[in-house]
Scaffold this motif. Sequence first.
Motif, PDB file in Angstrom:
ATOM      1  N   GLU A  53     -32.767 -47.177  69.704  1.00  0.00           N
ATOM      2  CA  GLU A  53     -31.547 -47.936  69.398  1.00  0.00           C
ATOM      3  C   GLU A  53     -31.285 -49.065  70.383  1.00  0.00           C
ATOM      4  O   GLU A  53     -30.833 -50.134  69.998  1.00  0.00           O
ATOM      5  N   ALA A  54     -31.577 -48.836  71.675  1.00  0.00           N
ATOM      6  CA  ALA A  54     -31.142 -49.772  72.715  1.00  0.00           C
ATOM      7  C   ALA A  54     -32.153 -50.860  73.050  1.00  0.00           C
ATOM      8  O   ALA A  54     -31.780 -51.971  73.420  1.00  0.00           O
ATOM      9  N   VAL A  55     -33.440 -50.567  72.933  1.00  0.00           N
ATOM     10  CA  VAL A  55     -34.461 -51.505  73.410  1.00  0.00           C
ATOM     11  C   VAL A  55     -34.948 -52.375  72.255  1.00  0.00           C
ATOM     12  O   VAL A  55     -35.130 -51.906  71.140  1.00  0.00           O
ATOM     13  N   ARG A  56     -35.125 -53.659  72.545  1.00  0.00           N
ATOM     14  CA  ARG A  56     -35.594 -54.606  71.527  1.00  0.00           C
ATOM     15  C   ARG A  56     -36.580 -55.594  72.142  1.00  0.00           C
ATOM     16  O   ARG A  56     -36.717 -55.665  73.360  1.00  0.00           O
ATOM     17  N   ASP A  57     -37.220 -56.365  71.281  1.00  0.00           N
ATOM     18  CA  ASP A  57     -38.140 -57.405  71.748  1.00  0.00           C
ATOM     19  C   ASP A  57     -37.346 -58.581  72.284  1.00  0.00           C
ATOM     20  O   ASP A  57     -36.332 -58.986  71.691  1.00  0.00           O
ATOM     21  N   CYS A  58     -37.798 -59.129  73.401  1.00  0.00           N
ATOM     22  CA  CYS A  58     -37.189 -60.337  73.956  1.00  0.00           C
ATOM     23  C   CYS A  58     -37.387 -61.480  72.958  1.00  0.00           C
ATOM     24  O   CYS A  58     -38.490 -61.705  72.461  1.00  0.00           O
ATOM     25  N   ALA A  59     -36.310 -62.199  72.677  1.00  0.00           N
ATOM     26  CA  ALA A  59     -36.364 -63.293  71.699  1.00  0.00           C
ATOM     27  C   ALA A  59     -37.252 -64.433  72.167  1.00  0.00           C
ATOM     28  O   ALA A  59     -37.781 -65.185  71.344  1.00  0.00           O
ATOM     29  N   ARG A  60     -37.456 -64.570  73.467  1.00  0.00           N
ATOM     30  CA  ARG A  60     -38.243 -65.680  73.993  1.00  0.00           C
ATOM     31  C   ARG A  60     -39.711 -65.320  74.182  1.00  0.00           C
ATOM     32  O   ARG A  60     -40.590 -66.026  73.708  1.00  0.00           O
ATOM     33  N   CYS A  61     -39.984 -64.213  74.877  1.00  0.00           N
ATOM     34  CA  CYS A  61     -41.376 -63.948  75.271  1.00  0.00           C
ATOM     35  C   CYS A  61     -42.025 -62.763  74.570  1.00  0.00           C
ATOM     36  O   CYS A  61     -43.243 -62.645  74.577  1.00  0.00           O
ATOM     37  N   GLY A  62     -41.239 -61.855  73.987  1.00  0.00           N
ATOM     38  CA  GLY A  62     -41.816 -60.701  73.326  1.00  0.00           C
ATOM     39  C   GLY A  62     -41.889 -59.451  74.188  1.00  0.00           C
ATOM     40  O   GLY A  62     -42.335 -58.403  73.725  1.00  0.00           O
ATOM     41  N   ASN A  63     -41.433 -59.519  75.437  1.00  0.00           N
ATOM     42  CA  ASN A  63     -41.360 -58.348  76.303  1.00  0.00           C
ATOM     43  C   ASN A  63     -40.275 -57.415  75.753  1.00  0.00           C
ATOM     44  O   ASN A  63     -39.571 -57.762  74.801  1.00  0.00           O
ATOM     45  N   LEU A  64     -40.122 -56.257  76.356  1.00  0.00           N
ATOM     46  CA  LEU A  64     -39.071 -55.330  75.940  1.00  0.00           C
ATOM     47  C   LEU A  64     -37.889 -55.417  76.890  1.00  0.00           C
ATOM     48  O   LEU A  64     -38.050 -55.631  78.085  1.00  0.00           O
ATOM     49  N   GLY A  65     -36.690 -55.252  76.348  1.00  0.00           N
ATOM     50  CA  GLY A  65     -35.478 -55.259  77.156  1.00  0.00           C
ATOM     51  C   GLY A  65     -34.312 -54.758  76.338  1.00  0.00           C
ATOM     52  O   GLY A  65     -34.451 -54.421  75.166  1.00  0.00           O
ATOM     53  N   THR A  66     -33.136 -54.736  76.954  1.00  0.00           N
ATOM     54  CA  THR A  66     -31.955 -54.235  76.250  1.00  0.00           C
ATOM     55  C   THR A  66     -31.050 -55.366  75.769  1.00  0.00           C
ATOM     56  O   THR A  66     -30.085 -55.117  75.059  1.00  0.00           O
ATOM     57  N   GLY A  67     -31.360 -56.606  76.145  1.00  0.00           N
ATOM     58  CA  GLY A  67     -30.575 -57.741  75.682  1.00  0.00           C
ATOM     59  C   GLY A  67     -31.427 -58.692  74.866  1.00  0.00           C
ATOM     60  O   GLY A  67     -32.580 -58.403  74.550  1.00  0.00           O
TER      61      GLY A  67
END
Length: 199
Positions: A53-67
């Motif tokens: 639920e909390a972790v998503r793909d980074c909109a810029r680079c494709g890494n994982l994060g919560t924002g």
Amino acid sequence: MSDGTREIEALIDAMARLPGLGPRSARRAVLHLMARRATLMAPMAELMGHVAEAVRDCARCGNLGTGDLCAVCADPARATGEICVVEDVADLWAMERGRAFRGRYHVLGGVLSALDAVGPDELRIPLLLERVRDEGVTEVILALNATVDGQTTAHYIAEALEDRGVQVTSLAQGVPIGGELDYLDDGTIQAALRARKRV
């Protein structure tokens, strides 16, 4: 076959699809979890639900994060002129463990593969080209695996960036620190010879 056994078999089948696990390893893992339901399985299931639920793909680079942006992209201290291109998030994390690179990353999400029908549009190559154009990038470092598909992808990206006024480099390949020649494969020795430098 009882309902419980069917559910366990379904879990084993699901686990067997994970990289590095086959049916036997998955069965051992599931039985291990079942023996420790309260202390291991239940907390793990709760954590997996939270991460999903909390972790998503980074909109810029494709890494994982919560924002929307990962910690690397959100860090103002990171050099904006360099982008290190990697195949997947595991490669990005490996680069970060080395603490040698202070620029930004771009995760392709795979490599070009004619056999698997993976072309540039199935990867994040178009977004990379946009970033180079829009972010004032001066160097793109290709940190792709030394496989046929990895090198094909690197060549494709280098050609796509040829007229964009950006320097394209790749990681050096060859003898690892602490490596002994007798244990290296022929391809590694050839790459080390090609990349030799003056002492």
